[in-house]
Design a protein around this motif. Structure first.
Motif, PDB file in Angstrom:
ATOM      1  N   ILE A  16       8.539  20.110   2.599  1.00  0.00           N
ATOM      2  CA  ILE A  16       7.852  18.891   2.827  1.00  0.00           C
ATOM      3  C   ILE A  16       6.499  19.213   3.686  1.00  0.00           C
ATOM      4  CG2 ILE A  16       7.910  16.773   3.808  1.00  0.00           C
ATOM      5  CD1 ILE A  16      10.138  17.010   1.512  1.00  0.00           C
ATOM      6  N   ARG A  17       6.460  20.176   4.669  1.00  0.00           N
ATOM      7  CA  ARG A  17       5.546  20.340   5.687  1.00  0.00           C
ATOM      8  C   ARG A  17       4.394  20.900   4.819  1.00  0.00           C
ATOM      9  NH1 ARG A  17       3.526  23.694   9.106  1.00  0.00           N
ATOM     10  NH2 ARG A  17       5.038  25.465   8.214  1.00  0.00           N
ATOM     11  N   THR A  18       4.589  21.806   4.043  1.00  0.00           N
ATOM     12  CA  THR A  18       3.431  22.672   3.508  1.00  0.00           C
ATOM     13  C   THR A  18       2.850  21.739   2.252  1.00  0.00           C
ATOM     14  OG1 THR A  18       4.760  23.703   2.319  1.00  0.00           O
ATOM     15  CG2 THR A  18       4.227  24.917   4.212  1.00  0.00           C
ATOM     16  N   GLY A  19       3.528  20.403   1.886  1.00  0.00           N
ATOM     17  CA  GLY A  19       2.910  19.729   1.098  1.00  0.00           C
ATOM     18  C   GLY A  19       3.547  19.775  -0.501  1.00  0.00           C
ATOM     19  N   SER A  20       4.697  19.144  -0.608  1.00  0.00           N
ATOM     20  CA  SER A  20       5.269  18.947  -1.890  1.00  0.00           C
ATOM     21  C   SER A  20       4.736  17.883  -2.734  1.00  0.00           C
ATOM     22  CB  SER A  20       6.885  18.931  -2.093  1.00  0.00           C
ATOM     23  OG  SER A  20       7.418  18.199  -3.065  1.00  0.00           O
ATOM     24  N   ALA A  21       3.871  17.772  -3.674  1.00  0.00           N
ATOM     25  CA  ALA A  21       3.474  16.598  -4.504  1.00  0.00           C
ATOM     26  C   ALA A  21       4.480  15.577  -4.777  1.00  0.00           C
ATOM     27  CB  ALA A  21       2.499  17.183  -5.424  1.00  0.00           C
ATOM     28  N   LEU A  22       5.570  16.151  -5.299  1.00  0.00           N
ATOM     29  CA  LEU A  22       6.490  15.456  -5.825  1.00  0.00           C
ATOM     30  C   LEU A  22       7.308  14.729  -4.802  1.00  0.00           C
ATOM     31  CD1 LEU A  22       7.512  15.028  -8.710  1.00  0.00           C
ATOM     32  CD2 LEU A  22       9.468  16.611  -8.276  1.00  0.00           C
ATOM     33  N   HIS A  23       7.427  15.178  -3.514  1.00  0.00           N
ATOM     34  CA  HIS A  23       8.010  14.451  -2.416  1.00  0.00           C
ATOM     35  C   HIS A  23       6.992  13.433  -1.871  1.00  0.00           C
ATOM     36  CE1 HIS A  23      11.070  17.490  -2.831  1.00  0.00           C
ATOM     37  NE2 HIS A  23      11.983  16.761  -2.297  1.00  0.00           N
ATOM     38  N   ALA A  24       5.999  13.760  -1.814  1.00  0.00           N
ATOM     39  CA  ALA A  24       4.707  12.793  -1.128  1.00  0.00           C
ATOM     40  C   ALA A  24       4.782  11.781  -2.322  1.00  0.00           C
ATOM     41  CB  ALA A  24       3.412  13.368  -1.361  1.00  0.00           C
ATOM     42  N   PHE A  25       4.902  11.930  -3.626  1.00  0.00           N
ATOM     43  CA  PHE A  25       4.830  10.634  -4.724  1.00  0.00           C
ATOM     44  C   PHE A  25       6.075   9.984  -4.257  1.00  0.00           C
ATOM     45  CE2 PHE A  25       6.001   9.386  -8.953  1.00  0.00           C
ATOM     46  CZ  PHE A  25       5.149   8.473  -9.080  1.00  0.00           C
ATOM     47  N   ASN A  26       7.102  10.513  -4.238  1.00  0.00           N
ATOM     48  CA  ASN A  26       8.326   9.746  -4.053  1.00  0.00           C
ATOM     49  C   ASN A  26       8.175   8.851  -2.885  1.00  0.00           C
ATOM     50  OD1 ASN A  26      11.446   9.190  -4.314  1.00  0.00           O
ATOM     51  ND2 ASN A  26      11.264  10.069  -2.258  1.00  0.00           N
ATOM     52  N   ARG A  27       7.799   9.384  -1.645  1.00  0.00           N
ATOM     53  CA  ARG A  27       7.380   8.480  -0.502  1.00  0.00           C
ATOM     54  C   ARG A  27       6.697   7.432  -1.040  1.00  0.00           C
ATOM     55  NH1 ARG A  27       3.990  11.877   3.503  1.00  0.00           N
ATOM     56  NH2 ARG A  27       2.655  11.649   1.836  1.00  0.00           N
ATOM     57  N   GLU A  28       5.540   7.658  -1.687  1.00  0.00           N
ATOM     58  CA  GLU A  28       4.323   6.562  -1.826  1.00  0.00           C
ATOM     59  C   GLU A  28       5.004   5.314  -2.900  1.00  0.00           C
ATOM     60  OE1 GLU A  28       2.103   6.423  -0.043  1.00  0.00           O
ATOM     61  OE2 GLU A  28       2.822   8.417   0.507  1.00  0.00           O
ATOM     62  N   VAL A  29       5.987   5.834  -3.709  1.00  0.00           N
ATOM     63  CA  VAL A  29       6.825   4.996  -4.734  1.00  0.00           C
ATOM     64  C   VAL A  29       7.577   4.106  -3.903  1.00  0.00           C
ATOM     65  CG1 VAL A  29       8.747   5.159  -6.242  1.00  0.00           C
ATOM     66  CG2 VAL A  29       6.675   6.519  -6.907  1.00  0.00           C
ATOM     67  N   LEU A  30       8.414   4.601  -2.883  1.00  0.00           N
ATOM     68  CA  LEU A  30       9.333   3.706  -2.047  1.00  0.00           C
ATOM     69  C   LEU A  30       8.411   2.881  -1.145  1.00  0.00           C
ATOM     70  CD1 LEU A  30      12.493   5.242  -0.466  1.00  0.00           C
ATOM     71  CD2 LEU A  30      10.914   3.612   0.838  1.00  0.00           C
ATOM     72  N   LEU A  31       7.557   3.434  -0.505  1.00  0.00           N
ATOM     73  CA  LEU A  31       6.538   2.398   0.555  1.00  0.00           C
ATOM     74  C   LEU A  31       6.002   1.445  -0.366  1.00  0.00           C
ATOM     75  CD1 LEU A  31       4.879   5.226   2.736  1.00  0.00           C
ATOM     76  CD2 LEU A  31       6.792   3.829   3.200  1.00  0.00           C
ATOM     77  N   ASP A  32       5.680   1.553  -1.831  1.00  0.00           N
ATOM     78  CA  ASP A  32       5.059   0.456  -2.122  1.00  0.00           C
ATOM     79  C   ASP A  32       5.825  -0.756  -2.553  1.00  0.00           C
ATOM     80  OD1 ASP A  32       2.813   1.945  -2.801  1.00  0.00           O
ATOM     81  OD2 ASP A  32       3.275   2.375  -4.906  1.00  0.00           O
ATOM     82  N   GLN A  33       7.328  -0.696  -2.368  1.00  0.00           N
ATOM     83  CA  GLN A  33       8.229  -1.615  -2.092  1.00  0.00           C
ATOM     84  C   GLN A  33       8.300  -2.355  -0.861  1.00  0.00           C
ATOM     85  OE1 GLN A  33       9.508  -2.993  -4.933  1.00  0.00           O
ATOM     86  NE2 GLN A  33       8.332  -1.227  -6.214  1.00  0.00           N
ATOM     87  N   LEU A  34       7.606  -1.782   0.179  1.00  0.00           N
ATOM     88  CA  LEU A  34       7.732  -2.284   1.326  1.00  0.00           C
ATOM     89  C   LEU A  34       6.469  -3.108   1.623  1.00  0.00           C
ATOM     90  CD1 LEU A  34       9.286   0.675   3.319  1.00  0.00           C
ATOM     91  CD2 LEU A  34      10.569  -1.458   2.777  1.00  0.00           C
ATOM     92  N   PRO A  35       6.446  -4.121   2.531  1.00  0.00           N
ATOM     93  CA  PRO A  35       5.445  -4.838   3.322  1.00  0.00           C
ATOM     94  C   PRO A  35       4.282  -3.848   3.666  1.00  0.00           C
ATOM     95  CG  PRO A  35       7.444  -6.150   3.859  1.00  0.00           C
ATOM     96  CD  PRO A  35       7.908  -4.946   3.257  1.00  0.00           C
ATOM     97  N   ALA A  36       3.171  -3.968   3.938  1.00  0.00           N
ATOM     98  CA  ALA A  36       2.148  -3.158   4.337  1.00  0.00           C
ATOM     99  C   ALA A  36       2.180  -3.179   5.778  1.00  0.00           C
ATOM    100  CB  ALA A  36       0.752  -3.525   3.852  1.00  0.00           C
ATOM    101  N   ARG A  37       2.550  -4.304   6.315  1.00  0.00           N
ATOM    102  CA  ARG A  37       2.896  -4.213   7.617  1.00  0.00           C
ATOM    103  C   ARG A  37       4.313  -4.661   8.109  1.00  0.00           C
ATOM    104  NH1 ARG A  37      -1.747  -7.591  10.706  1.00  0.00           N
ATOM    105  NH2 ARG A  37      -0.515  -7.027  12.450  1.00  0.00           N
ATOM    106  N   LEU A  38       4.957  -3.665   9.132  1.00  0.00           N
ATOM    107  CA  LEU A  38       6.262  -3.838   9.237  1.00  0.00           C
ATOM    108  C   LEU A  38       6.652  -4.127  10.870  1.00  0.00           C
ATOM    109  CD1 LEU A  38       7.732  -1.193   6.997  1.00  0.00           C
ATOM    110  CD2 LEU A  38       8.233  -3.595   6.769  1.00  0.00           C
ATOM    111  N   THR A  39       5.394  -4.607  11.537  1.00  0.00           N
ATOM    112  CA  THR A  39       5.512  -4.856  12.921  1.00  0.00           C
ATOM    113  C   THR A  39       6.680  -5.799  13.347  1.00  0.00           C
ATOM    114  OG1 THR A  39       3.071  -4.598  13.010  1.00  0.00           O
ATOM    115  CG2 THR A  39       4.191  -5.445  14.994  1.00  0.00           C
TER     116      THR A  39
END
Ligand SMILES: C[S@@+](CC[C@H](N)C(=O)[O-])C[C@H]1O[C@@H](n2cnc3c(N)ncnc32)[C@H](O)[C@@H]1O
Length: 260
Positions: A16-39
């Motif tokens: 993860i630390r050295t940059g796995s494109a698949l895991h970064a994509f998974n993170r973006e896919v999941l974050l897309d389902q959350l509000p942009a601001r979570l304060t």
């Protein structure tokens, strides 16, 4: 030695630390389902691993608790720090128990590629339901059940293109990849699409979003043969009634209707 999530934690964290494109994509896919601001929101990241999702959620302003049963993963997550401007803390805990988490204390649970590791999905969903607020939501990703089943692989067709072989889709349960460089050498619980979605409905969740995003350019640069094949299934599922139904079936109206 048989690999476990704890024994491959150093390898996984480095990946993860050295940059796995698949895991970064998974993170973006999941974050897309959350509000942009979570304060002001509280989030539990179930099966947080080395914290890739917990940090990103905290960066949106949420107070995040990441839990994982692998102590070495939690060591890596704590060492990675980060997560400003919200806060992020970590605990060793099993997603089927969530013994470190109080009832009804989080608005969101995120589970990135972790529920496909729990042996008892019902126990995990019951625990998630317990810790969520009454209208709280779960956002999860799992390896796409249709294309990442046991024995899924690749075959080369006559024209030289590589095509996915589906594998043993109907064979549910624990399996372990024999790829010594693969994540699922630590094991994986395969469930069909129907089993995953039916389990959520059975625990009182409403499906708000179901997605099968195709891989982006960074993943395709690493693995061109994945073009058009969604690597992950993403689901946002919420407890409670939809706002519109609650508005239409408010108590006064319901009582009036019942009393004629
Ligand atoms: C593929 S990693 C995903 C980690 C992180 N969410 C990410 O996106 O990188 C799967 C994680 O699930 C965790 N896991 C395994 N069994 C679990 C359980 N019973 N409850 C919660 N997490 C579990 C593993 O320890 C591992 O950290």
């Amino acid at each position: 030695m048989t690999d476990t999530w704890d024994s491959i934690a150093d390898w996984y964290a480095e990946r993860i630390r050295t940059g796995s494109a698949l895991h970064a994509f998974n993170r973006e896919v999941l974050l897309d389902q959350l509000p942009a601001r979570l304060t002001g929101q509280r989030v539990l990241d179930l099966g947080c691993g080395e914290g890739i999702i917990a940090r990103a959620v905290a960066a949106r302003g949420a107070r995040v608790l990441g839990v994982d049963p692998a102590p070495r993963m939690i060591e890596h997550a704590r060492a990675a720090g980060g997560g400003e401007p919200g806060t992020v803390a970590y605990a060793v805990d099993d997603g089927t128990v969530l013994g470190t988490v109080a009832d009804g204390c989080v608005e969101w649970v995120t589970a990135g590629l972790s529920l496909n590791n729990v042996p008892d999905l019902d126990a995990a969903l019951a625990a998630v339901r317990r810790v969520l607020t009454p209208r709280g939501a779960l956002v999860l990703t799992v390896p796409h059940p249709c294309f990442e089943a046991p024995q899924a692989g690749w075959t080369r067709t006559a024209d030289g293109t590589e095509r996915r072989v589906v594998g043993d889709y109907r064979t549910e349960g624990f399996w372990r990849s024999d790829n010594p460089h693969g994540v699922r050498r630590a094991g994986n619980q395969h469930r069909t699409l129907a089993t995953c979605l039916t389990a959520l409905l059975g625990h009182g969740f409403r499906l708000e979003a179901v997605g099968e995003p195709a891989p982006g350019p960074l993943v395709l640069a690493e693995q061109p043969r994945r073009a058009g094949l969604p690597p992950f299934l993403v689901v946002r599922a919420r407890l409670g009634w939809p706002r519109l139904v609650r508005a239409r079936l408010g108590w006064p109206r319901l009582v009036r209707a019942r009393l004629g």
